[in-house]
Scaffold this motif. Structure first.
Motif, PDB file in Angstrom:
ATOM      1  N   TRP A  71     -45.746  21.906  -0.948  1.00 51.73           N
ATOM      2  CA  TRP A  71     -44.981  21.840   0.305  1.00 51.73           C
ATOM      3  C   TRP A  71     -43.659  21.143   0.007  1.00 51.73           C
ATOM      4  CZ3 TRP A  71     -46.939  24.640   4.109  1.00 51.73           C
ATOM      5  CH2 TRP A  71     -48.315  24.880   4.128  1.00 51.73           C
ATOM      6  N   ILE A  72     -42.550  21.774   0.391  1.00 54.55           N
ATOM      7  CA  ILE A  72     -41.237  21.223   0.073  1.00 54.55           C
ATOM      8  C   ILE A  72     -40.394  21.039   1.335  1.00 54.55           C
ATOM      9  CG2 ILE A  72     -41.168  22.078  -2.288  1.00 54.55           C
ATOM     10  CD1 ILE A  72     -39.530  24.463  -1.333  1.00 54.55           C
ATOM     11  N   GLY A  73     -39.439  20.101   1.219  1.00 54.54           N
ATOM     12  CA  GLY A  73     -38.507  19.842   2.313  1.00 54.54           C
ATOM     13  C   GLY A  73     -37.270  20.710   2.173  1.00 54.54           C
ATOM     14  N   GLU A  74     -36.213  20.266   2.786  1.00 53.14           N
ATOM     15  CA  GLU A  74     -34.932  20.980   2.770  1.00 53.14           C
ATOM     16  C   GLU A  74     -34.372  21.036   1.345  1.00 53.14           C
ATOM     17  OE1 GLU A  74     -32.788  23.308   4.961  1.00 53.14           O
ATOM     18  OE2 GLU A  74     -33.965  21.864   6.084  1.00 53.14           O
ATOM     19  N   THR A  75     -33.754  22.153   1.006  1.00 54.71           N
ATOM     20  CA  THR A  75     -33.116  22.308  -0.300  1.00 54.71           C
ATOM     21  C   THR A  75     -31.699  21.739  -0.227  1.00 54.71           C
ATOM     22  OG1 THR A  75     -34.394  24.312  -0.686  1.00 54.71           O
ATOM     23  CG2 THR A  75     -32.473  23.983  -2.086  1.00 54.71           C
ATOM     24  N   ASP A  76     -31.335  20.893  -1.215  1.00 51.28           N
ATOM     25  CA  ASP A  76     -30.000  20.295  -1.203  1.00 51.28           C
ATOM     26  C   ASP A  76     -28.967  21.240  -1.811  1.00 51.28           C
ATOM     27  OD1 ASP A  76     -30.155  20.083  -3.996  1.00 51.28           O
ATOM     28  OD2 ASP A  76     -30.635  17.952  -3.964  1.00 51.28           O
ATOM     29  N   ALA A  77     -27.720  20.783  -1.916  1.00 51.89           N
ATOM     30  CA  ALA A  77     -26.614  21.614  -2.408  1.00 51.89           C
ATOM     31  C   ALA A  77     -26.810  22.068  -3.857  1.00 51.89           C
ATOM     32  CB  ALA A  77     -25.298  20.854  -2.271  1.00 51.89           C
ATOM     33  N   GLN A  78     -27.597  21.325  -4.637  1.00 48.56           N
ATOM     34  CA  GLN A  78     -27.861  21.692  -6.022  1.00 48.56           C
ATOM     35  C   GLN A  78     -29.062  22.622  -6.168  1.00 48.56           C
ATOM     36  OE1 GLN A  78     -27.335  18.207  -5.251  1.00 48.56           O
ATOM     37  NE2 GLN A  78     -25.186  18.662  -5.623  1.00 48.56           N
ATOM     38  N   GLY A  79     -29.697  22.967  -5.044  1.00 46.61           N
ATOM     39  CA  GLY A  79     -30.848  23.863  -5.090  1.00 46.61           C
ATOM     40  C   GLY A  79     -32.166  23.169  -5.351  1.00 46.61           C
ATOM     41  N   VAL A  80     -32.211  21.851  -5.140  1.00 47.19           N
ATOM     42  CA  VAL A  80     -33.439  21.081  -5.379  1.00 47.19           C
ATOM     43  C   VAL A  80     -34.059  20.686  -4.047  1.00 47.19           C
ATOM     44  CG1 VAL A  80     -34.417  18.993  -6.415  1.00 47.19           C
ATOM     45  CG2 VAL A  80     -32.547  20.206  -7.568  1.00 47.19           C
ATOM     46  N   ALA A  81     -35.358  20.934  -3.920  1.00 45.34           N
ATOM     47  CA  ALA A  81     -36.102  20.565  -2.717  1.00 45.34           C
ATOM     48  C   ALA A  81     -37.120  19.481  -3.079  1.00 45.34           C
ATOM     49  CB  ALA A  81     -36.823  21.778  -2.144  1.00 45.34           C
ATOM     50  N   GLU A  82     -37.232  18.483  -2.229  1.00 53.05           N
ATOM     51  CA  GLU A  82     -38.196  17.406  -2.445  1.00 53.05           C
ATOM     52  C   GLU A  82     -39.616  17.926  -2.237  1.00 53.05           C
ATOM     53  OE1 GLU A  82     -39.429  13.052  -0.567  1.00 53.05           O
ATOM     54  OE2 GLU A  82     -37.910  14.278   0.428  1.00 53.05           O
ATOM     55  N   ALA A 109     -50.743  29.301  -8.991  1.00 56.42           N
ATOM     56  CA  ALA A 109     -52.137  29.424  -9.420  1.00 56.42           C
ATOM     57  C   ALA A 109     -52.853  28.082  -9.301  1.00 56.42           C
ATOM     58  CB  ALA A 109     -52.200  29.927 -10.860  1.00 56.42           C
ATOM     59  N   SER A 110     -54.093  28.116  -8.871  1.00 55.48           N
ATOM     60  CA  SER A 110     -54.888  26.899  -8.728  1.00 55.48           C
ATOM     61  C   SER A 110     -55.007  26.188 -10.071  1.00 55.48           C
ATOM     62  CB  SER A 110     -56.285  27.245  -8.206  1.00 55.48           C
ATOM     63  OG  SER A 110     -57.037  26.075  -8.009  1.00 55.48           O
ATOM     64  N   GLY A 111     -54.721  24.891 -10.061  1.00 50.22           N
ATOM     65  CA  GLY A 111     -54.809  24.089 -11.274  1.00 50.22           C
ATOM     66  C   GLY A 111     -53.536  24.077 -12.093  1.00 50.22           C
ATOM     67  N   TRP A 112     -52.549  24.880 -11.715  1.00 52.11           N
ATOM     68  CA  TRP A 112     -51.314  24.940 -12.495  1.00 52.11           C
ATOM     69  C   TRP A 112     -50.368  23.786 -12.193  1.00 52.11           C
ATOM     70  CZ3 TRP A 112     -46.140  25.051 -11.347  1.00 52.11           C
ATOM     71  CH2 TRP A 112     -45.286  25.245 -12.438  1.00 52.11           C
ATOM     72  N   THR A 113     -50.348  23.287 -10.970  1.00 50.69           N
ATOM     73  CA  THR A 113     -49.361  22.287 -10.546  1.00 50.69           C
ATOM     74  C   THR A 113     -49.395  21.063 -11.449  1.00 50.69           C
ATOM     75  OG1 THR A 113     -49.686  23.016  -8.276  1.00 50.69           O
ATOM     76  CG2 THR A 113     -48.512  20.950  -8.591  1.00 50.69           C
ATOM     77  N   PRO A 114     -48.247  20.710 -12.039  1.00 48.28           N
ATOM     78  CA  PRO A 114     -48.208  19.542 -12.914  1.00 48.28           C
ATOM     79  C   PRO A 114     -48.412  18.244 -12.132  1.00 48.28           C
ATOM     80  CG  PRO A 114     -46.010  20.475 -12.650  1.00 48.28           C
ATOM     81  CD  PRO A 114     -46.961  21.377 -11.935  1.00 48.28           C
ATOM     82  N   VAL A 115     -48.857  17.209 -12.826  1.00 46.57           N
ATOM     83  CA  VAL A 115     -49.076  15.905 -12.207  1.00 46.57           C
ATOM     84  C   VAL A 115     -47.720  15.240 -11.947  1.00 46.57           C
ATOM     85  CG1 VAL A 115     -50.060  13.612 -12.551  1.00 46.57           C
ATOM     86  CG2 VAL A 115     -51.290  15.631 -13.331  1.00 46.57           C
ATOM     87  N   GLY A 116     -47.562  14.693 -10.754  1.00 46.77           N
ATOM     88  CA  GLY A 116     -46.358  13.940 -10.412  1.00 46.77           C
ATOM     89  C   GLY A 116     -45.134  14.755 -10.065  1.00 46.77           C
ATOM     90  N   PRO A 117     -45.296  15.873  -9.339  1.00 48.55           N
ATOM     91  CA  PRO A 117     -44.098  16.640  -8.981  1.00 48.55           C
ATOM     92  C   PRO A 117     -43.243  15.857  -7.981  1.00 48.55           C
ATOM     93  CG  PRO A 117     -45.971  17.505  -7.788  1.00 48.55           C
ATOM     94  CD  PRO A 117     -46.494  16.451  -8.736  1.00 48.55           C
ATOM     95  N   GLU A 118     -41.936  15.866  -8.216  1.00 51.09           N
ATOM     96  CA  GLU A 118     -41.014  15.131  -7.362  1.00 51.09           C
ATOM     97  C   GLU A 118     -40.054  16.074  -6.640  1.00 51.09           C
ATOM     98  OE1 GLU A 118     -37.860  12.505  -9.197  1.00 51.09           O
ATOM     99  OE2 GLU A 118     -39.248  11.029  -8.383  1.00 51.09           O
ATOM    100  N   GLY A 119     -39.689  17.144  -7.321  1.00 52.22           N
ATOM    101  CA  GLY A 119     -38.755  18.105  -6.750  1.00 52.22           C
ATOM    102  C   GLY A 119     -38.939  19.463  -7.372  1.00 52.22           C
ATOM    103  N   VAL A 120     -38.373  20.474  -6.739  1.00 53.68           N
ATOM    104  CA  VAL A 120     -38.433  21.837  -7.264  1.00 53.68           C
ATOM    105  C   VAL A 120     -37.014  22.385  -7.231  1.00 53.68           C
ATOM    106  CG1 VAL A 120     -39.340  24.161  -6.958  1.00 53.68           C
ATOM    107  CG2 VAL A 120     -40.776  22.202  -6.413  1.00 53.68           C
ATOM    108  N   PHE A 121     -36.540  22.877  -8.397  1.00 56.45           N
ATOM    109  CA  PHE A 121     -35.251  23.540  -8.454  1.00 56.45           C
ATOM    110  C   PHE A 121     -35.474  25.008  -8.144  1.00 56.45           C
ATOM    111  CE2 PHE A 121     -32.379  26.207 -11.053  1.00 56.45           C
ATOM    112  CZ  PHE A 121     -31.230  25.997 -10.322  1.00 56.45           C
ATOM    113  N   ILE A 122     -34.769  25.507  -7.138  1.00 55.14           N
ATOM    114  CA  ILE A 122     -34.894  26.895  -6.702  1.00 55.14           C
ATOM    115  C   ILE A 122     -33.524  27.544  -6.866  1.00 55.14           C
ATOM    116  CG2 ILE A 122     -35.467  28.430  -4.798  1.00 55.14           C
ATOM    117  CD1 ILE A 122     -37.118  26.010  -3.655  1.00 55.14           C
ATOM    118  N   PRO A 123     -33.372  28.453  -7.840  1.00 49.35           N
ATOM    119  CA  PRO A 123     -32.058  29.078  -8.035  1.00 49.35           C
ATOM    120  C   PRO A 123     -31.679  29.963  -6.849  1.00 49.35           C
ATOM    121  CG  PRO A 123     -33.714  30.145  -9.385  1.00 49.35           C
ATOM    122  CD  PRO A 123     -34.387  28.976  -8.728  1.00 49.35           C
ATOM    123  N   ALA A 124     -30.390  30.016  -6.578  1.00 51.70           N
ATOM    124  CA  ALA A 124     -29.903  30.838  -5.456  1.00 51.70           C
ATOM    125  C   ALA A 124     -30.043  32.312  -5.746  1.00 51.70           C
ATOM    126  CB  ALA A 124     -28.454  30.500  -5.173  1.00 51.70           C
TER     127      ALA A 124
END
Length: 124
Positions: A71-82, A109-124
């Motif tokens: 679950w992610i929040g708003e994407t910032d100007a650099q394309g990163v969502a918390e 995929a179940s079990g794929w998510t790395p430990v300690g995710p802080e943000g996700v970079f989503i390219p435009a």
């Protein structure tokens, strides 16, 4: 994989320890795409994620395999969502609701998510 999506966009999950994990992203941003999601697919390869723009809840109807939901929040100007929360191992025929502040989610995929995710970079 037998998919209706193109997982060709190169994004990444950014970790609290400074690490980065590659993530191939496909987007479902229309009503039909968000409704269908991963429904009917046999599997989802590790390192691939389906971004559901504007979804603050999901259903697992007609799913054939469990998933993790980032679950992610708003994407910032650099394309990163918390990353607000990760729900791991969601099984078929369930419903999940995002946390307060969620703007979108990424199904992986179940079990794929790395430990300690802080943000996700989503390219435009």
């Amino acid at each position: 994989m037998g998919t209706r999506y193109d997982f060709g966009r190169a994004g990444e999950v950014r970790l609290a320890n400074g690490g980065r994990v590659p993530l191939r992203i496909a987007t479902a941003d229309g009503f039909r795409g968000r409704f269908l999601g991963l429904m009917g697919m046999r599997s989802l390869a590790g390192g691939c994620g389906l971004l559901l723009k504007g979804c603050t809840s999901i259903h697992m109807c007609f799913m054939r395999f469990p998933i993790d939901v980032i679950w992610i929040g708003e994407t910032d100007a650099q394309g990163v969502a918390e990353v607000l929360r990760v729900d791991s191992g969601l099984r078929p025929w369930r419903v999940a609701f995002g946390p307060k502040g969620a703007r979108s989610c990424i199904e992986v995929a179940s079990g794929w998510t790395p430990v300690g995710p802080e943000g996700v970079f989503i390219p435009a």
